[in-house]
Design a protein around this motif. Sequence first.
Motif, PDB file in Angstrom:
ATOM      1  N   GLN A 221       0.815  -1.206   0.000  1.00 38.52           N
ATOM      2  CA  GLN A 221       0.000   0.000   0.000  1.00 38.52           C
ATOM      3  C   GLN A 221       0.853   1.262   0.000  1.00 38.52           C
ATOM      4  OE1 GLN A 221      -2.132  -0.982   3.512  1.00 38.52           O
ATOM      5  NE2 GLN A 221      -3.600  -2.312   2.477  1.00 38.52           N
ATOM      6  N   PHE A 222       1.911   1.266   0.807  1.00 39.94           N
ATOM      7  CA  PHE A 222       2.767   2.444   0.863  1.00 39.94           C
ATOM      8  C   PHE A 222       3.445   2.685  -0.491  1.00 39.94           C
ATOM      9  CE2 PHE A 222       6.731   4.719   1.749  1.00 39.94           C
ATOM     10  CZ  PHE A 222       6.245   5.787   2.486  1.00 39.94           C
ATOM     11  N   SER A 223       3.893   1.620  -1.130  1.00 37.65           N
ATOM     12  CA  SER A 223       4.531   1.745  -2.443  1.00 37.65           C
ATOM     13  C   SER A 223       3.560   2.328  -3.461  1.00 37.65           C
ATOM     14  CB  SER A 223       5.041   0.379  -2.915  1.00 37.65           C
ATOM     15  OG  SER A 223       5.950  -0.175  -1.995  1.00 37.65           O
ATOM     16  N   LEU A 224       2.348   1.805  -3.489  1.00 39.64           N
ATOM     17  CA  LEU A 224       1.332   2.316  -4.416  1.00 39.64           C
ATOM     18  C   LEU A 224       1.010   3.779  -4.131  1.00 39.64           C
ATOM     19  CD1 LEU A 224      -1.230  -0.638  -4.585  1.00 39.64           C
ATOM     20  CD2 LEU A 224       0.025   0.330  -6.519  1.00 39.64           C
ATOM     21  N   ALA A 225       0.848   4.097  -2.845  1.00 36.80           N
ATOM     22  CA  ALA A 225       0.466   5.464  -2.477  1.00 36.80           C
ATOM     23  C   ALA A 225       1.558   6.463  -2.833  1.00 36.80           C
ATOM     24  CB  ALA A 225       0.147   5.530  -0.986  1.00 36.80           C
ATOM     25  N   ILE A 226       2.825   6.102  -2.613  1.00 34.22           N
ATOM     26  CA  ILE A 226       3.928   7.008  -2.932  1.00 34.22           C
ATOM     27  C   ILE A 226       4.036   7.221  -4.438  1.00 34.22           C
ATOM     28  CG2 ILE A 226       6.453   7.082  -3.076  1.00 34.22           C
ATOM     29  CD1 ILE A 226       5.499   8.215  -0.523  1.00 34.22           C
ATOM     30  N   VAL A 227       3.974   6.137  -5.208  1.00 34.82           N
ATOM     31  CA  VAL A 227       4.062   6.255  -6.670  1.00 34.82           C
ATOM     32  C   VAL A 227       2.909   7.093  -7.203  1.00 34.82           C
ATOM     33  CG1 VAL A 227       3.953   4.981  -8.846  1.00 34.82           C
ATOM     34  CG2 VAL A 227       5.357   4.114  -6.968  1.00 34.82           C
ATOM     35  N   LEU A 379      -4.913   5.998  -2.787  1.00 40.22           N
ATOM     36  CA  LEU A 379      -5.721   6.549  -1.699  1.00 40.22           C
ATOM     37  C   LEU A 379      -6.498   5.447  -0.975  1.00 40.22           C
ATOM     38  CD1 LEU A 379      -7.136   9.866  -3.200  1.00 40.22           C
ATOM     39  CD2 LEU A 379      -5.463   9.614  -1.360  1.00 40.22           C
ATOM     40  N   LEU A 380      -7.061   4.507  -1.756  1.00 38.62           N
ATOM     41  CA  LEU A 380      -7.756   3.392  -1.129  1.00 38.62           C
ATOM     42  C   LEU A 380      -6.787   2.535  -0.322  1.00 38.62           C
ATOM     43  CD1 LEU A 380     -10.171   2.283  -3.999  1.00 38.62           C
ATOM     44  CD2 LEU A 380     -10.752   3.512  -1.900  1.00 38.62           C
ATOM     45  N   ALA A 381      -5.563   2.388  -0.849  1.00 38.84           N
ATOM     46  CA  ALA A 381      -4.533   1.647  -0.117  1.00 38.84           C
ATOM     47  C   ALA A 381      -4.181   2.364   1.181  1.00 38.84           C
ATOM     48  CB  ALA A 381      -3.290   1.481  -0.992  1.00 38.84           C
ATOM     49  N   ALA A 382      -4.076   3.702   1.109  1.00 34.50           N
ATOM     50  CA  ALA A 382      -3.784   4.480   2.311  1.00 34.50           C
ATOM     51  C   ALA A 382      -4.914   4.348   3.334  1.00 34.50           C
ATOM     52  CB  ALA A 382      -3.561   5.943   1.941  1.00 34.50           C
ATOM     53  N   LEU A 383      -6.149   4.362   2.833  1.00 30.61           N
ATOM     54  CA  LEU A 383      -7.289   4.136   3.721  1.00 30.61           C
ATOM     55  C   LEU A 383      -7.195   2.779   4.387  1.00 30.61           C
ATOM     56  CD1 LEU A 383     -10.319   5.428   1.600  1.00 30.61           C
ATOM     57  CD2 LEU A 383      -9.702   6.223   3.882  1.00 30.61           C
ATOM     58  N   ALA A 384      -6.947   1.762   3.560  1.00 30.47           N
ATOM     59  CA  ALA A 384      -6.907   0.394   4.070  1.00 30.47           C
ATOM     60  C   ALA A 384      -5.775   0.212   5.073  1.00 30.47           C
ATOM     61  CB  ALA A 384      -6.762  -0.592   2.913  1.00 30.47           C
ATOM     62  N   SER A 385      -4.608   0.807   4.785  1.00 27.75           N
ATOM     63  CA  SER A 385      -3.453   0.618   5.664  1.00 27.75           C
ATOM     64  C   SER A 385      -3.679   1.243   7.028  1.00 27.75           C
ATOM     65  CB  SER A 385      -2.195   1.210   5.021  1.00 27.75           C
ATOM     66  OG  SER A 385      -2.295   2.611   4.908  1.00 27.75           O
ATOM     67  N   THR A 386      -4.478   2.298   7.087  1.00 28.90           N
ATOM     68  CA  THR A 386      -4.785   2.917   8.377  1.00 28.90           C
ATOM     69  C   THR A 386      -5.909   2.162   9.085  1.00 28.90           C
ATOM     70  OG1 THR A 386      -4.157   5.048   7.454  1.00 28.90           O
ATOM     71  CG2 THR A 386      -5.382   5.076   9.513  1.00 28.90           C
ATOM     72  N   ILE A 387      -6.922   1.796   8.316  1.00 29.51           N
ATOM     73  CA  ILE A 387      -8.045   1.079   8.919  1.00 29.51           C
ATOM     74  C   ILE A 387      -7.596  -0.269   9.460  1.00 29.51           C
ATOM     75  CG2 ILE A 387     -10.259  -0.041   8.428  1.00 29.51           C
ATOM     76  CD1 ILE A 387     -10.764   2.214   6.371  1.00 29.51           C
ATOM     77  N   ASP A 388      -6.789  -1.012   8.675  1.00 32.44           N
ATOM     78  CA  ASP A 388      -6.392  -2.344   9.147  1.00 32.44           C
ATOM     79  C   ASP A 388      -5.577  -2.261  10.432  1.00 32.44           C
ATOM     80  OD1 ASP A 388      -3.744  -1.701   8.325  1.00 32.44           O
ATOM     81  OD2 ASP A 388      -3.921  -2.820   6.454  1.00 32.44           O
ATOM     82  N   THR A 389      -4.707  -1.256  10.521  1.00 28.07           N
ATOM     83  CA  THR A 389      -3.908  -1.099  11.739  1.00 28.07           C
ATOM     84  C   THR A 389      -4.770  -0.771  12.943  1.00 28.07           C
ATOM     85  OG1 THR A 389      -1.842  -0.492  10.655  1.00 28.07           O
ATOM     86  CG2 THR A 389      -2.194   0.386  12.856  1.00 28.07           C
ATOM     87  N   HIS A 390      -5.713   0.150  12.770  1.00 30.81           N
ATOM     88  CA  HIS A 390      -6.535   0.551  13.910  1.00 30.81           C
ATOM     89  C   HIS A 390      -7.516  -0.543  14.325  1.00 30.81           C
ATOM     90  CE1 HIS A 390      -5.301   4.691  14.727  1.00 30.81           C
ATOM     91  NE2 HIS A 390      -4.964   4.720  13.451  1.00 30.81           N
ATOM     92  N   LEU A 391      -7.976  -1.332  13.381  1.00 27.83           N
ATOM     93  CA  LEU A 391      -8.803  -2.479  13.750  1.00 27.83           C
ATOM     94  C   LEU A 391      -7.977  -3.499  14.531  1.00 27.83           C
ATOM     95  CD1 LEU A 391     -10.902  -3.113  10.501  1.00 27.83           C
ATOM     96  CD2 LEU A 391     -11.657  -2.049  12.625  1.00 27.83           C
ATOM     97  N   ASN A 392      -6.792  -3.822  14.009  1.00 36.71           N
ATOM     98  CA  ASN A 392      -5.922  -4.798  14.657  1.00 36.71           C
ATOM     99  C   ASN A 392      -5.481  -4.313  16.034  1.00 36.71           C
ATOM    100  OD1 ASN A 392      -2.917  -5.911  15.070  1.00 36.71           O
ATOM    101  ND2 ASN A 392      -4.035  -7.380  13.809  1.00 36.71           N
ATOM    102  N   TRP A 393      -5.082  -3.050  16.106  1.00 42.06           N
ATOM    103  CA  TRP A 393      -4.610  -2.468  17.362  1.00 42.06           C
ATOM    104  C   TRP A 393      -5.742  -2.404  18.386  1.00 42.06           C
ATOM    105  CZ3 TRP A 393      -4.827   3.319  18.388  1.00 42.06           C
ATOM    106  CH2 TRP A 393      -4.251   3.635  19.612  1.00 42.06           C
ATOM    107  N   GLY A 394      -6.920  -1.910  17.985  1.00 43.82           N
ATOM    108  CA  GLY A 394      -8.051  -1.816  18.902  1.00 43.82           C
ATOM    109  C   GLY A 394      -8.483  -3.179  19.420  1.00 43.82           C
ATOM    110  N   ALA A 395      -8.484  -4.176  18.528  1.00 40.93           N
ATOM    111  CA  ALA A 395      -8.882  -5.525  18.937  1.00 40.93           C
ATOM    112  C   ALA A 395      -7.902  -6.122  19.940  1.00 40.93           C
ATOM    113  CB  ALA A 395      -8.995  -6.420  17.711  1.00 40.93           C
ATOM    114  N   SER A 396      -6.633  -5.705  19.890  1.00 48.78           N
ATOM    115  CA  SER A 396      -5.647  -6.239  20.837  1.00 48.78           C
ATOM    116  C   SER A 396      -6.009  -5.853  22.271  1.00 48.78           C
ATOM    117  CB  SER A 396      -4.239  -5.748  20.475  1.00 48.78           C
ATOM    118  OG  SER A 396      -4.091  -4.353  20.711  1.00 48.78           O
TER     119      SER A 396
END
Length: 614
Positions: A221-227, A379-396
């Motif tokens: 996602q970061f690679s796609l977003a930067i390019v 942009l969708l990748a950037a959305l996903a990369s933030t959402i997935d982290t916050h879901l994973n982190w919150g669930a912990s």
Amino acid sequence: MLDLLIVLAFVVAATASGFKARKQASQGLDQYFLAGRTLKGWQAGTSMAATQFAADTPLLVTGLVATAGIFSTWRLMIYGIAFLLMAYVFSSLWRRAGVLTDAELTEIRYSGRGVLALRILKAVYYGTVINCVVLAMVLVAAVRIAEVFLPWHEWIPSGLYLPLQTAIQSIGITLTSASTTLDPAVATTNNLLSVVLILAFTALYSTTGGLRSVVTTDIMQFSLAIVGTIAYAVFVLRAVGGFSGLGDRLATFYDAETVDRLMSFAPSAQEALLPFLVVVGLQWFFQMNSDGTGYLAQRSMGCATDKDARVAGVTFAWLQILLRSLPWLIIAVGLLALYPVAAGEAGGEAFAASREILFVTGIDELLPMGFRGLMLTGLLAALASTIDTHLNWGASYWSNDIYQRLVAQEWMRRKPGSHELVIVARVSNILIILIALTIMANLGSIQTAWFISLLFGAGMGAVLVLRWLWERINLYSELMAIAVSLVVAPILLVATDQEWVRLGVMATLSTAAAVVVTWFTPATDAGTRHRFYQRVQPPGFWGTTARELGEPATTPLTKLRRGLVDTALTGVSLYLLLYGVGTLLVPAARPSMLWTVVALLGGLALVPVWQKRL
């Protein structure tokens, strides 16, 4: 069609990564939330950068530049100091602590009857309140992107779409960014459908594969977003006539003083010194991630070695502050030239929101097919990369701290199985999503929400750092900091609209209260301090504990001095190069090439110095 194919290719790849990591993630919480503590430094650092690349951040930058110029973005770039401090001082401490969440750290750092209560309070405060507010900010950005690029009313047959629209209208929710001329009912239906699908897609791979799939997709996602962002910056420059045309075009719409203010990396004559020092100079320290607390600590804890943890923090800082920021500045200034602001329009939440939307409008109007799909995917990748982290982190927090520690061990007096805990972790994501959606529906501009989150975080920064560096800090110190934040923040929001006053008062009151309470409450008992010191090897003011354990009292201070020197060397190198490259790419109205050259040479000269120490 080409744009949609690019998006679909990303969706398939991300989903596949989740199912690939499913078996390992299901083995237990350590595998699910920390990838078995096997991450390489560059992987963890890139994942951190991907998470903070969030789709709301370029919109925020666009709004900041429009309202206060390039100089205002130092409010974001100054966080590099905190990131580097985390790398050199705190990242290895998190890893050696051997905990799963920062809330769990409470029970190995403090003693006393209220330790468990503090752990649960922090799990709820960080894992639900703070976490869901940040997620809501990201979803606001998702709405602004989706409204332009995902016209579901044109793609779905009316026989299916109209009943869906009627059902959503019956709920009574209005979800529109006003970035298009769509009827509010249609826009709300489209946006809600887009947000639900994005959340479902992200939850599918993140809950299936845990942190392994999150990190794998984050790198992609970061690679796609930067390019995509660099391509966007190139097309913006072409539209304004190149680097030289950028200043010329701005000069046709704004007076010389305004152009100078908008394009300057330094404060203008109108910038008061005290607000600058408070907001920019201290904001990096007085915030809830000052020691890496949260998903940054999670990545550090998932690293294979202490060196990997340090490399992760440094990688994150350079990707975040230098590589990510520069193309955004080009885009933000270019959009000011292409979509000028009329005199008297600037100011207020509605103006900030309208300028934030222009980041998305520019993609639709300035990029050709293919590149538009690439940027949309980014942009969708950037959305996903933030959402997935916050879901994973919150669930912990919900699975490890609330369910395992409180419900199972404390209330039910039993030890839950690994499979049971993973199921709880996956189910927790649904609760987090529902809360975030509720908050999202009541947010205005991203900038306003960001300011509010900063204010609540400002009360916690000092005590979170001090708990590692000062042996006298106890559980009452943290409780007081949280209490002051919750009480004072609403008062300040009503009492003043001066951001620097809010942050200054909050930081001063909470830190002073925490330190005073520290001296008048029982210290952490010797046994807990000794175990923590031997396990974590903290730097700083731990002389008494070190001496009690037979070590020289100066050892912890020596460690701290080394970490601070390394932070300073790397930070000076980073910010010199940011200024040097930035003033080349976005030249000020009256640039001084001498300072640009000095910054570039100084920044490059320091690179081998800090690399060797790293």
